[in-house]
Design an enzyme around this catalytic site. Sequence first.
Site, mmCIF file in Angstrom:
data_model
loop_
_atom_site.group_PDB
_atom_site.id
_atom_site.type_symbol
_atom_site.label_atom_id
_atom_site.label_comp_id
_atom_site.label_asym_id
_atom_site.label_seq_id
_atom_site.Cartn_x
_atom_site.Cartn_y
_atom_site.Cartn_z
ATOM 1 N N GLU A 90 0.643 -1.291 -0.104
ATOM 2 C CA GLU A 90 -0.094 0.022 -0.125
ATOM 3 C C GLU A 90 0.914 1.405 0.029
ATOM 4 O OE1 GLU A 90 -0.757 -2.737 1.816
ATOM 5 O OE2 GLU A 90 -2.644 -3.342 0.897
ATOM 6 N N HIS A 123 -12.639 -5.093 7.965
ATOM 7 C CA HIS A 123 -13.133 -4.701 6.811
ATOM 8 C C HIS A 123 -14.306 -3.717 6.788
ATOM 9 C CE1 HIS A 123 -10.962 -8.738 6.064
ATOM 10 N NE2 HIS A 123 -10.967 -8.212 4.970
#
Lengths: 411, 394
Positions: free
Chosen positions: A144, A214
């Site tokens: 990322e 999530h």
Amino acid sequence: MRTSRTTTLLLRNFANIVHSRPLIRNRFTHKVFFHATRTILQATGQPPPAEGFLPGVAQSKFIKSTQEEALKNAELANTGVANGETKKMNMFQAINDAMSIALATDETAVVFGEDVAFGGVFRCTLGLAEMFGKDRVFNTPLTEQGIVGFGIGMAAMGHTAIAEIQFADYIFPAFDQLVNEAAKYRYRSGGIFNVAGLTVRSPCSAVGHGGHYHSQSPEAYFTHTPGLIVVMPRSPIQAKGLLLASIRDRNPVIFFEPKILYRAAIEQVPIGDYELPLGKAEILKSGKDVTVIGYGSQIYTLENAIQLAEKDIPGLSCELIDLRSLLPWDVDTVANSVNKTGRLVIAHEAPQTSGFAAEVATNIMERCFLRLEAPIQRVCGFDTPFPLVFEKFYVPDMIKCYDAIKEVVEY
Amino acid sequence: MFSSITSRLSLAKRHISVFNGRSFLRQFASASAEAVNITLPESSFRTYECDPPSFEMEVTKDELIRMYKEMTAMRRMESAADTLYKSKLIRGFCHLGTGQEAVPVGMKAAITRDDAIITAYRCHGFTWIRGGTIHSILAELMGRKTGISQGKGGSMHMFSKNFYGGNGIVGAQVPVGTGIAFTQKYLETKNATFILYGDGAANQGQVFEAFNMAKLWDLPAIFVCENNFFGMGTAASRSSANPQYYTRGQYIPGLQINGMDVLAVKQACSWAKNWTNNDQGPLVLEMVTYRYGGHSMSDPGTSYRTREEIQHMRSTNDPITGLRKRILDLGIATEADIKQFDKETKAEIDEAVAKAQSDPHPDPEELFTDVYVKGTEPPIIRGREREEFAVMQQ
Ligand SMILES: Cc1ncc(C[n+]2csc(CCOP(=O)(O)OP(=O)(O)O)c2C)c(N)n1
Ligand SMILES: [Mg+2]
């Protein structure tokens, strides 16, 4: 599993309590809510359904399911799609469509991220690699910080970098690149360089069972960063127009997509190229007594809460505003509304402390102090990590939003 | 392997208490403590800047049986989880380790309870070999009060003594494991930390940051890359400039291991333990393994690789079938014995499923616990009025 008539009854009773019976007091509501949920958990051995006890997005009055409704939008008037065709799309298709237009209209544009060449976890990039080539739509390694830094480099060269961070929960390894590099590139180079072409897309917020990693809504970490633009759409039409505007905006943009809406929200979306304005809120429903503010999927919860409150409190009329852009955000539209209503309720899923609602509340207190009839109410996630089994308790659901509306009205 | 019968027995006792099941006791009583010599195939190891472990190893017959049972139990547990997920009794994101059983089981056979393990989200097997019961793992998956994390976390969030999780953020566990290894060195214990990560995770910057610290300070950090060829849908060769993960420590010696052979895994981990015990610093182990299922329950796992490939791995490389064959070839147990073991394992898992399924969910007030140390919670933690908490408790 002990599913039984008791369960069905419980569920039905609970639905009744939530949807139609007048709620006498907050205390009562909470008690009913927690107890009913607990009993359902115990009786069925199952958590409540993912869509919870809320009527789905599908029934929303803000969803444009016909071409006529879709094109009535005043913001589309000058875009060239006002008289054009529309097509039924869910939110991931609308986002896909926006990227497809961006790739077709800008030859420097590329799309990249983890597994995006295969369509990505949520199918947002489906077919783009086939259509535009693997050198323009490609998978990155799992990195990322690398993904965002790489995008910044491309954007510094004047190219258009559309990066995907697979879940907003995984944007934190890239936090430094976003906050220290992207946000400050223009400032620290005295305008010699910028990352105008950088857009970072990322799915955010609750899905019913996402658990700790999530489900998060990290927008406020980024709205604390001058130099960034932060956007969160509520529907397919909005997502397409706002994403195209974000990609073309001359500042780095973080575009959060409420993942629960990817499939749930379906509209007739103009097929042409159009942008919706950044930094501009939208009044979804006008009213005179209470201003209710939200963004992303929270809008539908607020719509239901308003419906219930207006049914419950005769004569009550609430104004609902979708902020859409969080940095910069549209203070004027909100202040004008509160100057009219005198009451404000703000809701978001992220934890309350230092959440975006705090920013809205302060600004409105400054701008509308003498007009306020009641303390501004924030309805937010609890100040805990995002829970798995307790998601239903955690989220600012319809009942909590309803309570807050009632609170400001009866203050 | 062990110096005396007593140490073997005490180790065996520990296993028994870990499994907490009658059948294991019975098995131990009937199995043989006699050792057999095994020669591992040449292809078991490849080295980087070090000599390989010995290809000759000695294992007891009961250990072979135990490893077989552990791998079968793990596979059954995962398949129970699969079924429970499909019947919506497990929510959230759930990652199964089917196919990769040899890694935790072989590792467990080589190390002690005082060595530390930390891994990513594909953690059910590791939780089990570190003392979590199958019941507590399944209960956690189903969000029950009796789950190993009180039912609050679910699939990716499992912990137990000397097992630091269960970590959902890809790569984050690697520097954390390095800090654990530092503390072991600081305490001068002869222990090591096994730090697991995937072929996809291997590309996170923090992995390299951890490598550097571990070598710089010569820590007992054993980095273990479980190379199952895919990070979600991306093949290792398409994510990694150098997919020879055992060489990626550059200044850290490495060993590639056939991670589908539980004995090779055991031998490599013993060797690695020995290495750190001799203060030789960190190592990078690459366990070449394979996951049969999708990345998580929402991935069928067949869009980025062929069914034939999966079938081929299953039929030629399966760790359970491999060990089973070895046991039969060595005449340690008969087909009938093995059938009986499988039957007992199945019964045990079924029992754990049934129990977990009837366990209660956590109390709602648990939503607010463990955010801060008990008694120091700031008043803001509830996010709304105090009143609400009181109501919840009624
Ligand atoms: C920082 C971060 N980025 C992305 C993800 C989403 N994600 C979870 S697992 C995974 C693939 C990891 O592959 P690998 O390391 O090979 O482990 P495997 O799943 O094969 O065991 C991805 C991209 C995540 N959990 N954390
Ligand atoms: Mg992998």
